[in-house]
Design an enzyme around this catalytic site. Structure first.
Site: not given
Ligand code: TTP
Ligand code: MG
Length: 351
Positions: A115-116, A18
């Protein structure tokens, strides 16, 4: 008893990657001037307009800024932050790059969101920490970004693990870690528990994953229905045998629909799913195939994507049986926000 729930199954190694503060990290990478500043990504990037936070970098999170909160609130918490609009195209391009790198590490990859991704590394002949280091180096080379990695005997635990040492972390989780590391966590850390389920569990006095595990199966099923209750019972014990859903699986039939406008109405989602089930089961019968596994995919308005699979006791080409399985999958998904896409796939064929 050695703590392994199913000792007769070959031990799998599943890795979950992730990316850290993904949208914000992409922006920081292409605008070096942002270094050290709190950065908030959301809507049109104007905190004076309507819109919610997509993500914030770790600097901005120190002020309490979180995904999903109104931009206005984020601005109140951290007025000095740099606010930027969402540029999906740019993030999707980076996403493609890191996923094609991951496929070079193991061809068994499940792409679960922007992103995962999960990788099945059971067949890789490299120790866990070493493979994680190799992946981090490769992703940094390809994208300039950091990620967090979880490695565990199944996807459920791998996902929990990747979140434990963010950012830029590596967490290796064994079955023996369920009691010591999974059970103390708050219920929202369990994949599949959204705000609605959380509120309901809290109403039952349940705050931690361990407290779900201590709750009897029939109580969970009474509160959450047969299949989602069973899911919570198993997941809270770290049990998950679901395989990775790879894109290249040749023996499957799938259909999906993207709504013109995001949909919050359960009836409409279920009706659409039933229509897709009819199409896939017609195709199955035309090809004289019978299938055993039904997978439902939901993509939410924010592009988060969730899949649930159900494997039937026997092979079938009956539309009704497939629909029942698809609905059981749908009930295991917490529809806590509007839905953009519904999909169904049937796989695991017998001619
Ligand atoms: P996440 O992996 O949940 O968040 P992140 O990568 O920003 O932070 P981290 O993993 O380090 O905690 O989500 C991935 C992307 O998805 C995030 O950069 C933006 C998008 N996203 C949204 O658009 N809305 C949301 O509610 C969430 C949780 C994420
Ligand atoms: Mg993330």
């Amino acid at each position: 008893m050695d703590g392994t729930p199913f000792p007769e199954f070959p031990r799998r190694r599943i890795l979950h990657v992730d990316m850290d503060a993904f949208f914000a990290a992409v922006e920081e990478r292409r605008r070096p001037g942002l270094a050290g500043n709190p950065v908030v990504i959301g809507g049109r990037g104007d905190p004076g307009q309507r819109g919610v936070v997509s993500t914030a970098n770790y600097e901005a999170r120190k002020y309490g800024v979180r995904s999903g909160m109104p931009l206005r609130t984020a601005h109140r918490l951290c007025p000095q932050a740099v606010f930027l609009p969402v540029d999906h195209q740019a993030y999707a391009a980076v996403s493609l790059r890191f996923k094609s790198f991951l496929r070079t590490v193991s061809p068994i990859m499940e792409d679960v969101g922007i992103d995962e991704a999960y990788l099945d590394i059971t067949g890789c002949d490299v120790p866990d920490r070493q493979i994680a280091a190799r992946i981090k180096d490769g992703i940094r080379e390809q994208t300039g970004l950091t990620c967090s990695i979880g490695i565990a005997p199944n996807r459920l635990l791998a996902k929990v693990a990747s979140d434990l040492e963010k950012p830029d972390g590596v967490t290796v989780f064994g079955e023996g870690d369920v009691e010591t590391r999974l059970w103390p966590l708050r219920i929202r850390k369990l994949y599949g528990v959204g705000p609605k389920t959380e509120a309901c569990l809290q109403g039952m006095g349940i705050e931690t994953i361990g407290q779900i595990a201590a709750f009897p199966l029939d109580g969970l099923q009474r509160a959450f229905g047969r299949s989602y209750g069973l899911y919570l019972y198993e997941a809270s014990r770290g049990v998950d045998e679901s395989p990775l859903m790879t894109h290249w699986e040749p023996k499957s039939v799938s259909r999906e629909t993207t709504f013109q406008e995001d949909v919050g109405n359960w009836q409409l989602i279920a009706g659409t799913l039933a229509g897709l089930v009819r199409e896939v089961s017609d195709e199955l019968r035309e090809d004289s195939h019978r299938a055993k596994t039904v997978t439902v995919k939901i993509r939410f308005m924010d592009f988060r994507t969730v899949t649930r699979a159900k494997t039937l006791a026997g092979f079938t080409d009956s539309e009704e049986e497939i629909r029942r399985a698809a609905f059981a999958c749908l009930k295991r998904i917490d529809l806590d926000r509007k839905v953009r896409l519904v999909g169904v796939r049937i796989s695991h064929f017998q001619k």
